[in-house]
Write an enzyme that holds these catalytic residues in place. Sequence first.
Site: not given
Lengths: 487, 490
Positions: B78, B158, B182
């Site tokens: 990420k 997210s 997320s």
Amino acid sequence: MAEASSKLIKGATGDWEVVVGMEIHAQVASEAKLFSGSSTKFGGEANDHVSFVDAAMPGMLPVINEECVRQAIRTGLGLKAKINNRSLFDRKNYFYPDLPQGYQISQYKDPIVGEGEVVLHMLDGEEVRIGVERLHLEQDAGKSMHDQHPTMSFVDLNRSGVALMEIVSKPDIRSSEEAKAYMTKMRTIVRYLGTSDGNMEEGSMRADVNVSVRRPGDELGTRCELKNMNSIRFIGQAIEYEARRQIGILEDGGSIDQETRLYDVKKGETRSMRSKEEAHDYRYFPDPDLLPLEFDDAYVEALREHLPELPDDKRDRFISDLGLKPYDASVLVASKRLAAFFEQVCEGRDAQLSANWVINEWLGRINKEQLDIDDSPISADQLGKIVDLIKAGDISGKIAKDLFEIIWTEGGDPAEVVEAKGMKQVTDTGAIEAIVDEIIANNPGQVEKVKDKPGLIGWFVGQVMKASQGKANPQAVNQILKDKLGL
Amino acid sequence: MTDLTSLTIAEAREGLAKKEFTATELTTSYITAIDGANELNAYVTKTPEKALEMAKASDERIAKGEARPLEGIPLGIKDLYCTKGVGAYACSHILDGFTPEYESTVTQNLWDDGAVMLGKLAMDEFAMGSTTETSYFGPVKNPWRAEGESIDRVPGGSSGGSAAAVAARICAGATASDTGGSIRQPAAFTGTVGIKPTYGRCSRWGMIAFASSLDQAGPIARTVRDAAIMMKSMASVDAKDTTSVDLPVPDYEAALTGDIKGMKVGIPKEYRVDGMPEEVEANWQQGIDWLKAAGAEIVDISLPMTKYALPAYYIVAPAEASSNLARYDGVKYGLRVNGNDIIDMYEKTRAAGFGSEVKRRILIGTYVLSAGYYDAYYLRAQKIRSLIKQDFEKAFQSVDTILTPATPSAAFELNKEITDPVEMYLNDIFTVTVNMAGLPGISVPSGKNGQGLPMGLQLIGKAFDEETLFRTAGVLEDAAGILEAPTKWW
């Protein structure tokens, strides 16, 4: 009451009382910064001592430096203050280029140290007690430099993240003299403890000074904060100026605006920096990156056990155990190294006599020549030996001063110098009697006069001392003269 | 030979150990797959050269018999994680050009265990969002589409890039992070497994902060076993993060015994929210039935503070974010838009650098911390947080784990105009309580809805009892059957 009223300031419409509270920032003596491993050394090239944490790189986290915590606790103990076993770190949010995180990590609601007290021994002998509200740990900011480039400002983060102790006093200070004494005392305490070097010139100790005035007995007046004072002398001057400025406004029927002001050293006046309306909303909240700071009583006690003797305790001991005059004791404990020098000199000797010589001759000379104590050309041992010679009656006080001068400039063993230079005091009564007889014989007129005016004996003493080149023991001279003149 | 990207981490590990293929071959397969999946927009930075270099080192290790737990396994990272020498932007324009000189603890742990880095995965800007549409680099497309449709859907957020990449088989597994859901919400939207471990289980050092008291690292993977393998490597105490916890990291894979007989599973009545789609309700009931069939005891419980969790979360998280994001000021790194003076520079930089959702949350956070509002908002939200923790403590006196839906719906359409931000925030309704309490939560696929879109269930555990979550999730996974890969349309 006489003492209290002497602190009041005379205005056109009567007396005013100045009320001062101080926030002292002292850099914690530690190798590394408060939340990063970077060095705290003063100087170096710009941005030499900056870690990723200090530069607030993304994803960096603060880790508390335990040595800074210990130093804060030690300082709290030195201020006879309450140590809080649980305290919190908060973020103080504001934007400034030398504040890389966009917030300063500080302690807001729950500081590491609570209420304490500092005792001031004023020159006139008065003892003044100033309350300490709290002590907390916080980060220093970096430095903006506006003189390096025509259109840009530069930032040096060497100081960013350095640990500071903010020590907040209660509004107990009532004069510029007390403010100076408070700052001086605080510096003495942290230096005794070794928790800060207290060097104001290097910026490792500075103060924000809150000043207000009121009629004696009235409620507190509106205060102005004098920011970033880094000299004890200027603190005194700034308070004097600010108090009179406020009195002037009030006596003219005006009112004081709460604001932050700066002291202009060159002009000797304070000027407005920002008003209360312009004050930041710092949006304090507990720093979620740091757990509450917790330790147990045993941790504090272990630190307490290893505390050095503090100036007030040392002063008390000098007075009660060594029999020093309180004023002399206060002078001697003002610096840890001075006190240590004195203790070396007086070891096994007359304490008060040692104190007189350390303060009047030695310290006077050190100050006159602006020397560091460590750079004294006379060692404690040498000064002690001079005291020994005086005490033994080998030299008079006057000769001792000459001897001091010789040792100061030329060095050497005081006893040997006295011997070699024939400075030894004449205590042999036979030798003195011979001189006395000669003077009496040569001055019949004076001998007549002294019968009516006994005070004239001083003239005879002077003559004898002169004839003996100062080496005759003055007490012996006195006694012999009295006998021979029949006084 | 089968397409190597179809292998789970556990299968690839076995194939590498048996020398059926090399780490370089495995990595090359993924690099090819990534290049063929540009339309998904899951990667914001590709690092194929670095990947091949790491794979080569892994092959040498394997040859010498020195393979580590994740030797040669290609992972996506990420964009929130700082990775040395590779850009880290948290998908924000304000970190334009920022390349960290340090490696986050979690990614370092992965490389130390032999994993291979494929690149950086898209996310909502600073992890603020539930769709990955707030990324500066454009939205990510969910590899899953409704049956018979060709409408793009969001992968959730997210960690939408992580979830989409795992689902699309363009990485074997991915790191993600979870502040209010997320990890778990995008996992549910993409038919993948995502676990947010207990707060403190992983180090946050080197992760770009959103809300420090809530942020936690975790993996997204194709199977529960894969998630367990990754979790073991990611977790560690860290002297650089004093909120990380010094507890031994268990062998999570060993917890996958399939045996949950006698386990007490709590069903919180407050999670039956108004307007919950029937398919979500039915899926939850299905999960309850599966666990019951496996020998678990179902217990009705109450978590009365649940309804306050979302509003309290949307005070605490923005408050911390408003402060955490203050460092992006144009002075030190990232974007700078010059101005007439320092204030002008700040304003222009931050106006250009932050997207609207980030600005909204900075404003909310600044407001709730302001003088006069602190007590009414921030302080009360913190009190609610304590009460939420107490709710769970009480519940866990009588149950071992709690089963809830992971999301209030399956993946919705991309570019769906949501004018009311609160509607978007409702995506987190089942997940935020877990962050507020600092507890572990796992999202596990539980079949598909009527449109053929994946659905997910959430299990919530006691602090540092991730093992129970893995074990129970494994049972659900067995019952639901591991999802096949989405039909490739990209």
